[in-house]
Design an enzyme around this catalytic site. Structure first.
Site, PDB file in Angstrom:
ATOM      1  N   CYS A  92      -6.768 -31.635  21.410  1.00  0.00           N
ATOM      2  CA  CYS A  92      -6.690 -33.019  21.576  1.00  0.00           C
ATOM      3  C   CYS A  92      -5.258 -33.420  21.477  1.00  0.00           C
ATOM      4  O   CYS A  92      -4.922 -34.408  21.936  1.00  0.00           O
ATOM      5  CB  CYS A  92      -7.287 -33.886  20.409  1.00  0.00           C
ATOM      6  SG  CYS A  92      -8.977 -33.576  20.640  1.00  0.00           S
TER       7      CYS A  92
ATOM      8  N   HIS B 147      -3.822 -40.971  19.833  1.00  0.00           N
ATOM      9  CA  HIS B 147      -4.674 -40.165  20.395  1.00  0.00           C
ATOM     10  C   HIS B 147      -6.194 -41.005  20.200  1.00  0.00           C
ATOM     11  O   HIS B 147      -6.494 -41.265  19.059  1.00  0.00           O
ATOM     12  CB  HIS B 147      -4.999 -38.639  19.811  1.00  0.00           C
ATOM     13  CG  HIS B 147      -6.377 -37.972  20.066  1.00  0.00           C
ATOM     14  ND1 HIS B 147      -7.011 -38.065  21.277  1.00  0.00           N
ATOM     15  CD2 HIS B 147      -7.289 -37.583  19.418  1.00  0.00           C
ATOM     16  CE1 HIS B 147      -8.116 -37.384  21.327  1.00  0.00           C
ATOM     17  NE2 HIS B 147      -8.272 -36.849  20.069  1.00  0.00           N
TER      18      HIS B 147
ATOM     19  N   ASN C 152     -13.772 -40.259  22.736  1.00  0.00           N
ATOM     20  CA  ASN C 152     -12.615 -39.083  22.770  1.00  0.00           C
ATOM     21  C   ASN C 152     -12.548 -38.355  23.837  1.00  0.00           C
ATOM     22  O   ASN C 152     -13.529 -37.278  23.959  1.00  0.00           O
ATOM     23  CB  ASN C 152     -12.834 -38.430  21.283  1.00  0.00           C
ATOM     24  CG  ASN C 152     -11.757 -37.352  20.965  1.00  0.00           C
ATOM     25  OD1 ASN C 152     -10.990 -37.044  21.703  1.00  0.00           O
ATOM     26  ND2 ASN C 152     -11.706 -37.066  19.571  1.00  0.00           N
TER      27      ASN C 152
HETATM   28  N1  ACO Z   1     -25.302 -41.993  13.344  1.00  0.00           N
HETATM   29  C1  ACO Z   1     -25.616 -42.401  11.837  1.00  0.00           C
HETATM   30  N2  ACO Z   1     -25.479 -41.730  10.895  1.00  0.00           N
HETATM   31  C2  ACO Z   1     -24.664 -40.833  11.092  1.00  0.00           C
HETATM   32  C3  ACO Z   1     -24.082 -40.212  12.187  1.00  0.00           C
HETATM   33  C4  ACO Z   1     -24.350 -40.787  13.474  1.00  0.00           C
HETATM   34  N3  ACO Z   1     -23.783 -40.512  14.634  1.00  0.00           N
HETATM   35  N4  ACO Z   1     -23.327 -39.256  11.961  1.00  0.00           N
HETATM   36  C5  ACO Z   1     -23.106 -39.066  10.511  1.00  0.00           C
HETATM   37  N5  ACO Z   1     -24.142 -39.944  10.025  1.00  0.00           N
HETATM   38  C6  ACO Z   1     -24.425 -39.995   8.757  1.00  0.00           C
HETATM   39  C7  ACO Z   1     -24.218 -38.686   7.975  1.00  0.00           C
HETATM   40  O1  ACO Z   1     -25.165 -37.948   8.149  1.00  0.00           O
HETATM   41  C8  ACO Z   1     -24.103 -39.020   6.245  1.00  0.00           C
HETATM   42  O2  ACO Z   1     -25.317 -39.367   6.085  1.00  0.00           O
HETATM   43  P1  ACO Z   1     -25.448 -38.887   4.289  1.00  0.00           P
HETATM   44  O3  ACO Z   1     -24.700 -39.700   3.598  1.00  0.00           O
HETATM   45  O4  ACO Z   1     -27.000 -39.356   4.191  1.00  0.00           O
HETATM   46  O5  ACO Z   1     -25.294 -37.413   4.314  1.00  0.00           O
HETATM   47  C9  ACO Z   1     -23.228 -40.646   6.562  1.00  0.00           C
HETATM   48  O6  ACO Z   1     -23.440 -40.816   8.205  1.00  0.00           O
HETATM   49  C10 ACO Z   1     -21.844 -40.499   6.466  1.00  0.00           C
HETATM   50  O7  ACO Z   1     -21.255 -39.507   7.072  1.00  0.00           O
HETATM   51  P2  ACO Z   1     -19.661 -39.124   6.915  1.00  0.00           P
HETATM   52  O8  ACO Z   1     -19.317 -37.874   7.706  1.00  0.00           O
HETATM   53  O9  ACO Z   1     -19.166 -39.457   5.534  1.00  0.00           O
HETATM   54  O10 ACO Z   1     -19.280 -40.405   7.554  1.00  0.00           O
HETATM   55  P3  ACO Z   1     -18.016 -40.974   7.924  1.00  0.00           P
HETATM   56  O11 ACO Z   1     -17.612 -42.385   7.522  1.00  0.00           O
HETATM   57  O12 ACO Z   1     -16.837 -39.991   7.534  1.00  0.00           O
HETATM   58  O13 ACO Z   1     -17.829 -40.896   9.518  1.00  0.00           O
HETATM   59  C11 ACO Z   1     -17.020 -39.413  11.449  1.00  0.00           C
HETATM   60  C12 ACO Z   1     -17.742 -39.919  10.186  1.00  0.00           C
HETATM   61  C13 ACO Z   1     -17.127 -40.582  12.347  1.00  0.00           C
HETATM   62  C14 ACO Z   1     -17.441 -38.284  12.088  1.00  0.00           C
HETATM   63  C15 ACO Z   1     -15.756 -39.595  10.666  1.00  0.00           C
HETATM   64  O14 ACO Z   1     -15.635 -38.715   9.604  1.00  0.00           O
HETATM   65  C16 ACO Z   1     -14.657 -39.184  11.457  1.00  0.00           C
HETATM   66  O15 ACO Z   1     -14.136 -40.077  12.530  1.00  0.00           O
HETATM   67  N6  ACO Z   1     -13.885 -37.974  11.527  1.00  0.00           N
HETATM   68  C17 ACO Z   1     -12.772 -37.719  12.489  1.00  0.00           C
HETATM   69  C18 ACO Z   1     -13.513 -36.976  13.482  1.00  0.00           C
HETATM   70  C19 ACO Z   1     -12.934 -37.167  14.799  1.00  0.00           C
HETATM   71  O16 ACO Z   1     -12.377 -38.108  15.493  1.00  0.00           O
HETATM   72  N7  ACO Z   1     -13.076 -35.888  15.530  1.00  0.00           N
HETATM   73  C20 ACO Z   1     -12.714 -35.822  17.129  1.00  0.00           C
HETATM   74  C21 ACO Z   1     -12.119 -34.568  17.185  1.00  0.00           C
HETATM   75  S1  ACO Z   1     -10.358 -34.363  16.383  1.00  0.00           S
HETATM   76  C22 ACO Z   1      -9.792 -35.381  16.973  1.00  0.00           C
HETATM   77  O17 ACO Z   1      -9.769 -35.791  18.099  1.00  0.00           O
HETATM   78  C23 ACO Z   1      -8.545 -36.047  16.215  1.00  0.00           C
END
Ligand code: ACO
Length: 341
Positions: free
Chosen positions: A119, A263, A293
């Site tokens: 990215c 980004h 993204n």
């Molecule tokens: N819908 C509903 N629930 C979901 C989903 C979904 N799509 N995805 C995850 N959950 C659930 C999980 O299973 C978890 O449930 P649990 O507590 O029962 O186990 C709960 O939501 C919380 O999960 P977390 O991973 O703690 O949620 P968080 O608030 O961290 O958000 C996210 C997750 C959005 C992926 C976040 O960690 C994030 O944005 N990380 C960065 C990822 C990113 O942007 N990656 C892109 C590639 S890299 C880049 O471009 C920078």
């Protein structure tokens, strides 16, 4: 008389994008995996994303964005010295998508290569283009970010499939003429990396370590694997730090920046960067709600939209930052010139 030889300046002079017409909304996604519009909007800010049709590929999108960027810069493809394509999902492992684009657009005098920094690819490519121009090795360069993320997303994994979208953006980078005030300048770029965090964001199979086999396909190892919280922390810290470093390298203050384009991964990541920098929200551009993204394509698509919406104008100073798998990240500070889209 001043006998000092000035180094050439590198300026962005044209922008182009290509976005597939198919829109996939959060509501539609909720029919594929166990998720909801509410969850996706609250956790990411994303409302919809574009998905490539079967005949649309990283190459086809790169070609269209490139043609548009060349038209925007009023530059013939045969004037290009170099074509750089930043992509993590190239048309093939080889030959490079850049070479195929070079042929398709008629860049008959250009060298061409792909650059892989996930990215952060566009910022890395920008730094290469700037270095070629400042050193006098090239005058006209096409930098492309093109990604067909839908082909490497695990549509059974709700924690990743809601995040990504397809698209391409391209920028023409040219040596600015002495005294041409309408041309902007890529004033500085900084790059950083931390390979110790590689395991947090990757596609495990398909390379030399784990070649494609029936087993790798069965184990879904050709799809993106992500440790969300680690990526989240890395992206906020990394991009905020890169913004600080790039401003330090140019002796600029945050007050000198008119617009921040980070980004477009997640609205909460962008908000984390904004609050670490203590920037007013009015200086932060965001279009991820429309496209999700798009990895290496996200910054040129955001710059294009910001110009089209008249948010980014001639004379402004824009700071861009990318962050992605590797981890690799970086930032650039750009004095914006006359760019027509
Ligand atoms: N819908 C509903 N629930 C979901 C989903 C979904 N799509 N995805 C995850 N959950 C659930 C999980 O299973 C978890 O449930 P649990 O507590 O029962 O186990 C709960 O939501 C919380 O999960 P977390 O991973 O703690 O949620 P968080 O608030 O961290 O958000 C996210 C997750 C959005 C992926 C976040 O960690 C994030 O944005 N990380 C960065 C990822 C990113 O942007 N990656 C892109 C590639 S890299 C880049 O471009 C920078």
């Amino acid at each position: 008389m001043n006998n000092q030889t000035r180094l050439p300046r590198a300026a962005i002079t044209g922008l182009g994008v290509y976005l597939p017409s198919k829109i996939l909304t959060n509501q539609e996604l909720a029919k594929i995996v166990d998720t909801s519009d509410d969850w996706i909007v609250q956790r990411t800010g994303i409302r919809e994303r574009r998905i490539a049709a079967p005949e649309e590929t990283t190459l086809s999108m790169a070609i269209e964005a490139s043609k548009q960027a060349l038209a925007s810069a009023r530059l013939g493809a045969d004037q290009l010295d170099l074509v750089i394509c930043a992509t993590l999902i190239p048309e093939h492992t080889f030959p490079s998508t850049a070479c195929l684009t070079q042929d398709a657009i008629g860049a008959t005098k250009a060298g061409a290569f792909d650059l892989e920094a996930a990215c952060a690819g566009f910022v890395y490519a920008l730094s290469v283009a700037r270095a070629y121009i400042v050193s006098g090795m090239a005058k006209n360069i096409l930098v492309i970010g093109s990604e067909t993320m839908s082909r490497v997303i695990d549509w059974q994994d709700r924690s990743t499939c809601v995040l990504f979208g397809d698209g391409a953006g391209a920028a023409v980078i040219q040596a600015a003429q002495e005294g041409d005030t309408a041309m902007g300048e890529i004033e500085s770029v900084v790059l950083m990396s931390d390979g110790a965090k590689a395991c947090h964001l990757m596609i495990p199979a398909g390379g030399s370590k784990m070649p494609a086999s029936e087993q790798t396909v069965r184990d879904r190892q050709h799809f993106i694997k992500m440790n969300g919280p680690e990526v989240f922390k890395g992206a906020v810290r990394g991009m905020a730090d890169a913004f600080h470093q790039v401003l330090k390298s140019t002796n600029l203050q945050l007050e000198d920046v008119d617009l921040m384009v980070a980004h477009q991964a997640n609205a909460r990541i962008i908000e984390g960067v904004r609050s670490r920098l203590d920037l007013p929200t009015s200086k932060v551009y965001q279009n991820l709600q429309r496209y999700g993204n798009t990895s290496g394509a996200s910054i040129p698509i955001a710059l294009y939209d910001a110009v089209r919406e008249d948010v980014l104008k001639e004379g402004m100073r824009v700071a861009v930052a990318g962050f992605g798998g590797g981890f690799a990240w970086g930032a650039a500070v750009i004095k914006w010139g006359k760019v027509t889209v």
